[in-house]
Scaffold this active site. Sequence first.
Site, PDB file in Angstrom:
ATOM      1  CG  MET A 154       2.076 -12.353 -13.466  1.00  0.00           C
ATOM      2  SD  MET A 154       2.929 -12.116 -11.917  1.00  0.00           S
ATOM      3  CE  MET A 154       1.824 -11.074 -11.034  1.00  0.00           C
TER       4      MET A 154
ATOM      5  CD  GLU B 240       6.647  -1.281   3.307  1.00  0.00           C
ATOM      6  OE1 GLU B 240       7.096  -0.368   4.028  1.00  0.00           O
ATOM      7  OE2 GLU B 240       5.703  -1.148   2.528  1.00  0.00           O
TER       8      GLU B 240
ATOM      9  CE  LYS C  23      -1.749  -5.747  17.542  1.00  0.00           C
ATOM     10  NZ  LYS C  23      -2.008  -4.563  16.769  1.00  0.00           N
TER      11      LYS C  23
ATOM     12  CG  PHE D 102       7.464 -11.581 -11.782  1.00  0.00           C
ATOM     13  CD1 PHE D 102       8.496 -11.026 -11.035  1.00  0.00           C
ATOM     14  CD2 PHE D 102       7.779 -12.546 -12.735  1.00  0.00           C
ATOM     15  CE1 PHE D 102       9.812 -11.395 -11.251  1.00  0.00           C
ATOM     16  CE2 PHE D 102       9.095 -12.923 -12.962  1.00  0.00           C
ATOM     17  CZ  PHE D 102      10.111 -12.334 -12.219  1.00  0.00           C
TER      18      PHE D 102
ATOM     19  CG  ASP E 290      -3.945  20.362   9.046  1.00  0.00           C
ATOM     20  OD1 ASP E 290      -3.528  19.216   8.762  1.00  0.00           O
ATOM     21  OD2 ASP E 290      -4.256  21.188   8.199  1.00  0.00           O
TER      22      ASP E 290
ATOM     23  CE1 TYR F 211       4.290  -8.259  11.820  1.00  0.00           C
ATOM     24  CE2 TYR F 211       6.510  -8.233  10.915  1.00  0.00           C
ATOM     25  CZ  TYR F 211       5.434  -8.929  11.416  1.00  0.00           C
ATOM     26  OH  TYR F 211       5.479 -10.282  11.498  1.00  0.00           O
TER      27      TYR F 211
ATOM     28  CB  THR G  83       0.277 -11.771  15.394  1.00  0.00           C
ATOM     29  OG1 THR G  83       1.538 -11.140  15.182  1.00  0.00           O
ATOM     30  CG2 THR G  83      -0.631 -11.449  14.245  1.00  0.00           C
TER      31      THR G  83
ATOM     32  NE  ARG H 175       0.370  -1.805 -14.759  1.00  0.00           N
ATOM     33  CZ  ARG H 175       1.617  -1.374 -14.959  1.00  0.00           C
ATOM     34  NH1 ARG H 175       1.868  -0.087 -14.953  1.00  0.00           N
ATOM     35  NH2 ARG H 175       2.602  -2.225 -15.171  1.00  0.00           N
TER      36      ARG H 175
ATOM     37  CB  THR I  72       7.238   6.676   2.658  1.00  0.00           C
ATOM     38  OG1 THR I  72       6.697   6.412   1.374  1.00  0.00           O
ATOM     39  CG2 THR I  72       6.583   5.786   3.683  1.00  0.00           C
TER      40      THR I  72
ATOM     41  CG  ASN J 256      -2.774  12.192   5.585  1.00  0.00           C
ATOM     42  OD1 ASN J 256      -2.647  13.299   6.093  1.00  0.00           O
ATOM     43  ND2 ASN J 256      -1.811  11.612   4.918  1.00  0.00           N
TER      44      ASN J 256
ATOM     45  CB  THR K 151       4.153  10.188   5.490  1.00  0.00           C
ATOM     46  OG1 THR K 151       3.913  10.765   4.219  1.00  0.00           O
ATOM     47  CG2 THR K 151       2.850   9.808   6.134  1.00  0.00           C
TER      48      THR K 151
ATOM     49  CB  THR L 290       0.623  14.699  13.945  1.00  0.00           C
ATOM     50  OG1 THR L 290       1.197  15.396  12.837  1.00  0.00           O
ATOM     51  CG2 THR L 290      -0.826  15.092  14.093  1.00  0.00           C
TER      52      THR L 290
ATOM     53  CB  SER M 210      -8.397  -2.367  17.308  1.00  0.00           C
ATOM     54  OG  SER M 210      -7.354  -3.308  17.272  1.00  0.00           O
TER      55      SER M 210
ATOM     56  CG  ASN N   2      -0.065  15.422   5.248  1.00  0.00           C
ATOM     57  OD1 ASN N   2       0.368  14.307   4.958  1.00  0.00           O
ATOM     58  ND2 ASN N   2      -1.234  15.610   5.816  1.00  0.00           N
TER      59      ASN N   2
ATOM     60  CG  HIS O  22      10.252  -8.739   8.502  1.00  0.00           C
ATOM     61  ND1 HIS O  22       9.781  -9.806   7.788  1.00  0.00           N
ATOM     62  CD2 HIS O  22       9.436  -8.613   9.560  1.00  0.00           C
ATOM     63  CE1 HIS O  22       8.739 -10.322   8.416  1.00  0.00           C
ATOM     64  NE2 HIS O  22       8.509  -9.616   9.494  1.00  0.00           N
TER      65      HIS O  22
ATOM     66  CE1 TYR P  13       0.361   9.430   0.216  1.00  0.00           C
ATOM     67  CE2 TYR P  13      -0.564  11.121   1.623  1.00  0.00           C
ATOM     68  CZ  TYR P  13       0.542  10.502   1.060  1.00  0.00           C
ATOM     69  OH  TYR P  13       1.789  10.967   1.332  1.00  0.00           O
TER      70      TYR P  13
ATOM     71  CB  SER Q  60      -3.288  -7.270  25.901  1.00  0.00           C
ATOM     72  OG  SER Q  60      -4.552  -7.278  25.300  1.00  0.00           O
TER      73      SER Q  60
ATOM     74  CG  HIS R  42       3.727 -16.978   4.318  1.00  0.00           C
ATOM     75  ND1 HIS R  42       3.000 -17.037   5.481  1.00  0.00           N
ATOM     76  CD2 HIS R  42       4.702 -16.054   4.533  1.00  0.00           C
ATOM     77  CE1 HIS R  42       3.506 -16.185   6.368  1.00  0.00           C
ATOM     78  NE2 HIS R  42       4.537 -15.574   5.814  1.00  0.00           N
ATOM     79  CG  PHE R  43       4.412 -12.888   0.108  1.00  0.00           C
ATOM     80  CD1 PHE R  43       3.737 -12.020  -0.724  1.00  0.00           C
ATOM     81  CD2 PHE R  43       5.469 -13.634  -0.408  1.00  0.00           C
ATOM     82  CE1 PHE R  43       4.088 -11.916  -2.053  1.00  0.00           C
ATOM     83  CE2 PHE R  43       5.813 -13.519  -1.743  1.00  0.00           C
ATOM     84  CZ  PHE R  43       5.119 -12.670  -2.564  1.00  0.00           C
ATOM     85  CG  HIS R  44      -0.078 -13.068  -2.612  1.00  0.00           C
ATOM     86  ND1 HIS R  44       1.130 -13.530  -3.055  1.00  0.00           N
ATOM     87  CD2 HIS R  44      -0.382 -12.004  -3.398  1.00  0.00           C
ATOM     88  CE1 HIS R  44       1.534 -12.786  -4.083  1.00  0.00           C
ATOM     89  NE2 HIS R  44       0.646 -11.851  -4.306  1.00  0.00           N
TER      90      HIS R  44
ATOM     91  CB  THR S 169       3.327   9.006  -2.626  1.00  0.00           C
ATOM     92  OG1 THR S 169       3.885   9.289  -1.349  1.00  0.00           O
ATOM     93  CG2 THR S 169       2.907   7.566  -2.688  1.00  0.00           C
TER      94      THR S 169
ATOM     95  CB  SER T 285       4.240  13.107   2.103  1.00  0.00           C
ATOM     96  OG  SER T 285       5.001  13.706   3.110  1.00  0.00           O
TER      97      SER T 285
ATOM     98  CG  ASP U  23       0.834  -5.540 -13.644  1.00  0.00           C
ATOM     99  OD1 ASP U  23       0.725  -5.468 -14.881  1.00  0.00           O
ATOM    100  OD2 ASP U  23       1.307  -4.629 -12.940  1.00  0.00           O
TER     101      ASP U  23
END
Lengths: 205, 655
Positions: free
Chosen positions: B79, B285, B361, B102, B134, B287, B358, B71, B200, B123, B203, B210, B298, B141, B283, B61, B314, B418-420, B148, B144, B75
Amino acid sequence: MAHATATTEQYAELLQEEQKHQLDERAFGFWLYLMSDALIFSLLFATYAVMVGRTAGGPQAHGLFDLRYTFGETMLLLFSSTTFGLAGLSIRAKNKGAVLFWLAVTFLLGAGFVGMEINEFHGMVVAGAAPERSGFLSAFFTLVATHGLHVTCGLVWIVVLGAEVLRKGLTAPVASRIHRLGLFWHFLDIIWIAIFSVVYLPGSF
Amino acid sequence: MLGKLTMDALPLYSPVALSGALMEVIVGVAVLGFITWYGKWRYLWSEWLTSVDHKKIGIMYIVLAMVMLLRGFFDAIMMRTQQAIAYNSPGYLPSDHFNQVFTAHGTIMIFFVAMPFLTGLINIVVPQQIGTRDVSFPFLNSLSLALTAAGAALVLASLVVGKFSTAGWSAIAPYSELKYTPGVGVDYWIWAILISGVGTTTTGINFLVTILKRRAPGMTLMRMPLFTWTALVTSVLVVFSFPALTVTAALLALDRYVGMHFFTNGHGGDMMNYANLFWIWGHPEVYIVVLPSFGVFSEVVATFSSKRVFGYHSLVYATAVIGILSFTVWLHHFFTMGEGPAVNIFFGIATMLIGIPTGVKIYDWLMTMYRGRVRLEQPMYWTLGFMVTFVIGGMSGILLAIAPVDYMMHNSVFLVAHFHNMLIPGALFGYFAGYTYWFPKAFGFKLEHKWGKRAVWAWVVGFLLAFMPLYVLGFEGMPRRMAHYATPGWQPWLIVAEVGAVVIAVGIAFQVIQLIVSIRDREALKVTNGDPWDGRTLEWATACPPAHYNFAVIPEVHDIDELAWRKQHGVVESTLAPAEAIVMPDNTSAGMIIGGLSFVLGFAMVWHIWWLAALTGLGILAALVARSSDDHGEHIVGADAERTIEGEFGMEAAE
C-alpha cells in the site's frame, strides 16, 4: 528419598480428587459461557427493538402473532423446565430409571415446543411474512429462531446425555454434565420469557 | 457440485495478485516439503499439534502470529509503495486489488497477529505466574488455537482461491451487502471472523476460570503479577465483547445468504445498526490487544529497574477502569453518524476519561524507573520505544475525542496515523518486549541482544517516519484508503512514509537474523539457573524451560513479587524435592480435527458448497459429542517419573 511407591488406589483417589476440582471449574466456565450467550441474545433483542418499526410496508408486529398459540409454546417450555428439575432430583436420589424418564419427558416437551415454533414460522412465511420481507421480520425471525436453535441443540444434548446415563450410569462426570445441561435449559426458559414479553406481548395489543 | 467455485476463482486477473498467490503457495509447499524431507510429521503431530501443554500452545500461537505478521506487513508495504507512486497515475495496483490489500492488512493484523500474539503470551506466562500446572480447560485451549488457525487459513486461502473482501477490515455496511459486493470476498471475511471468534471467546472463558480458580495458595487477587491482572481484564473483555462481533458477522451473513434486511439499503434495513454492533465489540477489542501489552511493560519495567513496580494498586485499578470504560466509548468511531450533540458529548467525554488511567500507567512506569537500577536489556528497549512514541498517539486520540474536531479528521489519514500510533507502540512493541523477555523461559536460551537492539531502533525510527507524515497529510485533508490521487502536495510526505515502511522492513529483517543467530549460538546464550533477568515473579522460579507440569511442588505465595521476596528472605524451595504424584491432561487430536473441519466448513460456506458444509458440520458435532463424553482425559505423573523428566531438562537445584 524414602518415598513409598504410591499404590494404585492412591492414584485412583488422586484422579478422583482432581476430577472433582475440574467439575467445579467446568460449572463456573459454563456460567461464563451462558453470560456470553446472554450477550448474544441481548444484542439480538436490541436489534429487534431498533427494527420493530422498520416494516417497509409489510406486515407489522400488531396482528401478526397469536398470543394463545404462543402461550401454549410457553407452557410447554416452562413445564419442560419443571420436568428437568425432577430429573435433577432423581439424580440426587440415585434413581437411574427416573432420571431417564424425566429426561425423556423433557425431550418430548422441548420437541413439542420446537414443533410448534416451526409450525408458527411456516404459517407466517405462507402468509407473506417471511424474513426477507422487511427489516422487522428479519429481526423477529433471527431472534426467535436463535432461541429455537438453542432449544434444538438442547434436545440433541438430552439424547447424548440420556445415552450416557444408559451406558455409564449416574457417575460423577455424567451427573455434572446433566447439571450443566440443566443450567442451559433453564437459561433458555429465561430467554423465552424475555421473548414473550418483548416480542409477543406488545405485538398482541 | 462445487457451488460457485470455478476456474475463474484463480487469481489470473492481475499479475500482482498472481505472483502473491504463487509466493504463498511456494512458501507453503516449501514448508510442507521441509517437514516431510526431515520426517518430522510424527514429531510435529504428537509433540506439538495435539499437545495440551499451555506452553507449547502458546508457542504455536506466537508462531502463527509471526507468520501472519509477515503477510500483513507485505500488504502494508504494498500500500505504501502504491501511494508513493500513484500521484496522477494508476500506480501498479488496480483499485479493486488495492482495496483487497487494505482489507486483508487490517483483518490480518488485528485478528491474526495481535490476537494470537497476546493469546500466546498469556498462554505461556499466566499459568506459570500464578503457580499452576495447566489451564482449567486444556482441550478447549488446543481447540481455540485450532479455530484461530482455521480463520487465518481462510484469509490466506482467499489470496489463492477467489478474492478477499474490499470492504475494509470492519466490512462496513451497506457496502459489504450482496448488492454492492457480490463476490466471495466478504464471505471469506465473515467466516474467518466467525470461526476464529469462537476460538477467542473460549480462550477468554478459559483464562478467566484459570486465573480465578487456579492461583497458588496465598496468591490473593491483589498479589497477582500485573501481567496476570491485565490477562484477567482482557479475558473479561473478550467474554463480554466477542459475542457482539459474532452477532454482527452472523447478521451480515444472514443478509448475504438468506436475503434478510438487517443492514441493507432499503426494505427496512438499518445500516447504522451495523456500525453500532461492530464497534460495541470493536472498541473493547482495542483494549483487548493493548492491555496485555501494558501488562508486559509493567513486568519488564519492574524487573529491569530492579525494584518493585511503583503504584501496584493504581496499576490494577487503572487496568480495571480501562476495562470498564472501554465499553462506553464505541460511538466515537462514528461521531459523524450525527446522533446529535448530547450523544456525541457523552461519548467524547467518556473517551477522554480513558486517557486518565492510561496516563496513570505511564507515570507509574516512569516512577518505577526513577532511582531504580535500570538495566537496558532488549525488553527495556522496546518499553522505552513504546513510552516515547505512544504518548504522541494518546494526544492525537484526545484530539479526535472532540467531536467537532473529529468531523474534520474523520476518515482522513490522521485517523490512520492515530490508531497505528496506538497499536504499533501500544500493542506490538509490548508483544515484542514480551517475546524477548520470556523467550528464554520458553526455549532455555536468550535472544542475541545486538540484533535485537538494532531491530528496536529500526522499528522506532521506521514507525516515526511512516506515520508522522500521515498526521500532516490528515491535516492537509487526505482521505484514507486512496488507491491514487491528484494532489501534488501529498506525494513528498507519502514518499517519506514509504521510506519509513522500508526501515520497518529492515527492522523485521533484523528480527529474523536475530532469531537465526540466537538459534545458532544457543549454547552460548543458554540460561542455566532458570532466572536470566533476576526476575521478580513466579515464572522465573523454575527451570528454563520448565518441566511440562511447571511446578514439582505448588508454591506458597507471600508477596506480589514472590520470587523477589524469596530471594530477599533466603527461601529456597528445592524444586527437586520429592513430589507427590500429580495429574496431568492427556494429549488429544480432537482440537486439530475440529479446527480442520471448521476450515473446510468455512470454505464450503464461502463457495456455497452446501453438501460439504452439512457434512463437515455433522463431523464437528460428532467430534464434539465424542470428546465431551470422554471421562478419561488425564494421566498420572508419578514421583519417580517426574525426577526422570527433570533430569532430561538438565535442571539444577535453586541456589
